[in-house]
Enzyme design. Structure first.
Site, PDB file in Angstrom:
ATOM      1  N   GLN A   1       0.847  -1.194   0.000  1.00  0.00           N
ATOM      2  CA  GLN A   1       0.000   0.000   0.000  1.00  0.00           C
ATOM      3  C   GLN A   1       0.882   1.243   0.000  1.00  0.00           C
ATOM      4  OE1 GLN A   1      -2.000   0.343   3.701  1.00  0.00           O
ATOM      5  NE2 GLN A   1      -3.319   2.019   3.069  1.00  0.00           N
TER       6      GLN A   1
ATOM      7  N   SER B   1       5.230  -0.795   3.927  1.00  0.00           N
ATOM      8  CA  SER B   1       5.524  -2.134   4.452  1.00  0.00           C
ATOM      9  C   SER B   1       5.600  -3.128   3.312  1.00  0.00           C
ATOM     10  CB  SER B   1       4.428  -2.587   5.419  1.00  0.00           C
ATOM     11  OG  SER B   1       4.310  -1.674   6.470  1.00  0.00           O
TER      12      SER B   1
ATOM     13  N   GLU C   1      -8.703  -1.198   6.225  1.00  0.00           N
ATOM     14  CA  GLU C   1      -7.466  -1.305   6.991  1.00  0.00           C
ATOM     15  C   GLU C   1      -7.787  -1.391   8.482  1.00  0.00           C
ATOM     16  OE1 GLU C   1      -4.801   2.106   6.549  1.00  0.00           O
ATOM     17  OE2 GLU C   1      -3.153   0.832   7.211  1.00  0.00           O
TER      18      GLU C   1
END
Ligand SMILES: Cc1cc2nc3c(=O)[nH]c(=O)nc-3n(C[C@H](O)[C@H](O)[C@H](O)COP(=O)(O)OP(=O)(O)OC[C@H]3O[C@@H](n4cnc5c(N)ncnc54)[C@H](O)[C@@H]3O)c2cc1C
Lengths: 371, 418
Positions: free
Chosen positions: B135, B173, B256
């Protein structure tokens, strides 16, 4: 799996909320807080007529014979409305003691009258400041006569009978005492929340009858307190929700520095934290309600969980509700203090928060060891 | 109110259990059980490979992304079935860590906004763990203030309709092992900031992408800086309309919070276990009333979250759409985990400083938790942003005053010290 109250239970809650909005506005709470009457008799009668005092009492004893989930939703509504009636003493404790340990004759004598509201019962436990332990119970019983004193007995001045924890030699036993009997003296006490009456009761050779087997007192108290803890948690959840709403509404209305105070992050975040406490308490309450209504083996830890969480939430929400209201929150005219009083009254009903915290961890430990 | 499985649920659970018993990588179980926070204990084996293997096996048998529709690699399962799967998968679920962003955020966003052919092409391998997604939202100029992003997407000058990307993302990430990513960009700097953004998905192996791992405060390197220099994206990979990127990103962010927040660990069971084994000056920690009082508070927060999740699930089963109230999960679990880690260190006394898993109490899990928990309170919405969300979107309080709201993006001041 389904973790919600049923539509019928929700309807019952709506019905109770409507009824209380009409019959128990805050002016009714204030009438008891400020006036000579120890409780709202008309409201009590009305609740009895709705069947709310005998929800879990079997039909053969004059109750509705419904389950504990129904009782939980009623308790929540009474908590929201701060109902100035002896519900916790009479329904959550006296009724439960009779259901748990009463002989058939005792049940016949009292349950129908409890359900109809004609009799009020209570539980007399503490004798002085500090935690109640087997050692601090000095009131003694011999030959069905009680000698000693109990203090801060909820509704002790208005109850018709009390379940009394008494020393019998080295053990603790329960007795049922008609409070109009000779040798019983009652003194109403000044408390932090006069909308719920408390009394000291002195027993001088007062006649009593055993409730349950001799020496079974502590076990029965623990059993009934677990049940009452879940019900009280719902009363507290009702109060926590209501104070959160009050604070939110005020934050939207009150202007300072040219904007609503609810637009300041310090206030927004305080309200968000109140929402978090109230939400966790409700979820834990549901866990307790499930355990109580199904007689699950987890009831002891579920009850302690519900109780700790609800006590924390109501105290947290009630005190911050005053903070959000500023100076207005500290006036007699605003209702904030009514909830602040009640939150701190309920926090020590059935034993203090720290005791319940301790109990919860003991129980989790016992279960871990057993597993 | 009923905790027990219905007969259908019980049958489903039995089916799940039988399949897991027959297929799970049992040789990894002990390592997974003792794994700390922020790292898997797999005896030196490559976690990505092991995770992909397990995911693939699940996918082949129809146990991947259970709640997704079948045509996109899922099972079309109910929310409750998904929870049952999670309960039965237990410690093996830790092997799904590298897929959380893809399955929890990128997948749902693709499902809502991608063209049908793209959904059929990309979702099944995403579900099966064959392709990993990341993301690309946060930038140096804006994490909480996501709409402050500056990475530009401009129409290619060759008239192809493609977009050319220049700029930088940060804290991405898994970018270093990802195959695809969803990317939010600025397409029009002359309009107020929320109006000029556009979302895309892209191949992480595209020319012009440079990935630089960032060493984290806890010593690991899970996130990266990602630089874009003239990276080309076909217009067909746009998600939502040009200028609608903010709206698209809200779908991602809501998912999320759902996937990060639900079922998050607080570390309470681990702490309780430690307290049953470690001594304070008053004897066993769990027998010390001062310890018990703290434990009780963390215990009720942990169960409270668990049952809040169950309540949300019941609402979901009734067809209610999960809303901003799900922000509560991470807001409670993050700070609780940090408090627990600090208290566990305190209980261990001087030896509490030891982080070597072979020597430290509880395999060093508390030390790992201590060093990881600050990130939990920041990633995917800081504690403060979550409180704002609850205050504004659940309780209905006014939005923060935004001095930059109606100003064209390119007129917003950029330095607080100016
Ligand atoms: C481990 C980890 C993994 C991550 N993974 C990803 C990823 O995969 N993809 C991705 O796009 N991003 C990722 N992030 C980035 C993360 O989303 C951002 O760090 C986060 O949103 C905070 O933004 P920031 O770092 O710019 O902090 P800032 O926004 O600068 O915040 C600094 C402080 O200011 C406070 N603050 C900011 N705005 C407000 C406000 N309006 N009201 C009150 N307080 C405010 C914050 O709460 C915080 O305390 C990751 C972060 C971490 C730590």
């Amino acid at each position: 799996m389904n973790f919600e109250f049923s539509d019928e239970q929700k309807q019952m809650a709506t019905q109770a909320r409507r009824y209380l909005a009409d019959k128990c506005p805050s002016t009714a709470v204030r009438a008891i807080l400020e006036g000579p009457e120890p409780y709202d008799k008309a409201l009590w009668k009305g609740l009895a007529e709705m069947g709310f005092l005998g929800v879990v009492i079997p039909e053969e004893y004059g109750g509705l014979g419904l389950g504990y989930l129904e009782l939980c939703v009623i308790a929540e509504e009474l908590g929201r409305a701060l109902a100035p009636v002896p519900f916790s003493s009479s329904v959550m404790l006296a009724t439960e003691f009779l259901l748990a340990a009463g002989s058939d004759a005792q049940k016949r004598a009292w349950l129908p009258r409890l359900a109809s509201g004609d009799a009020i019962g209570t539980f007399a436990y503490a004798e002085k400041a500090g935690a109640v332990t087997p050692k601090t119970i000095q009131l003694s019983a011999a030959n069905n006569r009680l000698n000693g004193a109990k203090t801060a007995v909820p509704d002790g001045d208005i109850a018709d009978f009390a379940v009394v924890a008494a020393r019998t030699g080295t053990s603790i036993s329960l007795y049922l005492v008609d409070l109009s009997a000779a040798g019983v003296t009652r003194t109403t006490l000044d408390t932090i929340d006069p909308s719920r009456s408390h009394a000291r009761i002195d027993f001088a050779d007062a006649a009593a009858e055993p409730l349950g087997a001799p020496g079974e007192g502590l076990r029965l108290i623990s059993e009934v307190f677990d049940r009452a803890a879940v019900l009280t948690a719902f009363e507290q959840i009702g109060g926590a929700d209501r104070t959160l709403e009050m604070a939110r509404d005020y934050a939207l209305e009150r202007m300072a520095f040219g904007r609503p105070i609810g637009s300041f992050q310090a206030i927004k975040h305080m309200l968000a934290d109140m929402y978090v406490s109230a939400t966790l308490a409700r979820s834990n309450g549901c866990y307790g309600a499930w355990a109580l209504s199904t007689g699950a083996a987890e009831l002891p830890e579920a009850a302690a969980t519900a109780r700790v969480s609800a006590t924390q939430a109501f105290q947290h929400c009630a005190k911050n509700n005053i903070q959000v209201h500023g100076g207005m929150g500290f006036t007699w005219a605003f209702d904030c203090h009514l909830f602040y009083r009640r939150s701190n009254l309920l926090s020590v009903n059935l034993g203090s928060l720290s005791q319940w915290e301790d109990t919860l961890i003991q129980r989790l430990r016992a279960r871990n060891t057993a597993a | 109110m009923n905790f027990d499985d219905t007969p259908q649920e019980a049958a489903f659970r039995a089916e799940v259990r039988a399949w897991i018993d027959a297929n799970a990588p049992t040789h990894l179980l002990e390592g997974l059980r003792s794994s700390g926070f922020g790292g898997l204990n797999l005896e030196g084996a490559d976690p990505i490979t092991l995770s992909k293997n397990w995911q693939k096996k699940k996918a082949e048998a129809g146990w991947a992304c259970l709640h997704w529709p079948k045509e996109y690699g899922g099972r079309g399962a109910t929310p409750i079935e998904r929870v049952i799967w999670g309960q039965e998968e237990g410690p093996y679920g830790a092997l799904g860590g590298v897929f959380i962003i893809g399955h929890g955020m990128c997948g749902p966003t693709m499902m809502a906004f991608a063209a049908e052919e793209h959904k059929r092409r990309y979702l099944p391998p995403l579900a099966a763990g064959e392709e990993i997604w990341c993301q690309l939202f946060s930038e140096p100029a804006g994490g909480s203030d996501l709409a402050g992003l500056r990475t530009r997407a401009e129409p290619a000058s060759d008239g192809s309709g493609d977009w050319i990307i220049n700029g930088q993302k940060i804290w991405t990430s898994g970018a270093h092992y990802s195959d695809y990513g969803i990317l939010i960009t600025r397409t029009d700097p002359t309009v107020p900031k929320h109006k000029g953004m556009t979302m895309f998905f892209l191949d992480m192996h595209s020319p012009g992408i440079e990935i630089r791992p960032i060493k984290q405060a806890n010593g690991q390197s899970g996130f990266n800086e990602v630089y874009f220099t003239d990276v080309r994206i076909p217009d067909g990979q746009r998600l939502g309309a040009v200028g609608d990127g903010w709206k698209v990103s809200l779908t991602t962010l809501m998912n999320e919070r759902l996937s990060i927040g639900s079922g998050m660990s607080t570390g309470f069971p681990e702490l309780f276990d430690l307290c049953c084994r470690i001594e304070t000056q008053n004897g066993l920690a769990v027998d010390d009333p001062a310890v018990r009082s703290k434990l009780a508070t963390w215990a009720v927060r942990t169960t409270g979250l668990k049952y809040t999740g169950f309540r949300a699930l019941s609402a979901l089963s009734r067809g209610e759409i999960p809303g901003p109230e799900n922000s509560i999960g991470k807001l409670v679990a993050g700070p609780t985990m940090q408090e627990i880690a600090m208290f566990a260190e305190d209980l261990q006394g001087q030896a509490g400083v030891i982080s070597d898993p072979d020597i430290a109490a509880a395999n060093g899990r508390f030390q790992a938790m201590l060093m990881r928990s600050p990130a939990t309170r920041v990633e995917g919405g800081t504690d403060e942003i979550l409180r704002n969300i609850i205050a504004e979107r659940v309780l209905g309080l006014p939005a923060d005053i935004r001095v930059d709201k109606d100003v064209p993006f390119n007129m917003i001041p950029t330095s607080g010290r100016a």
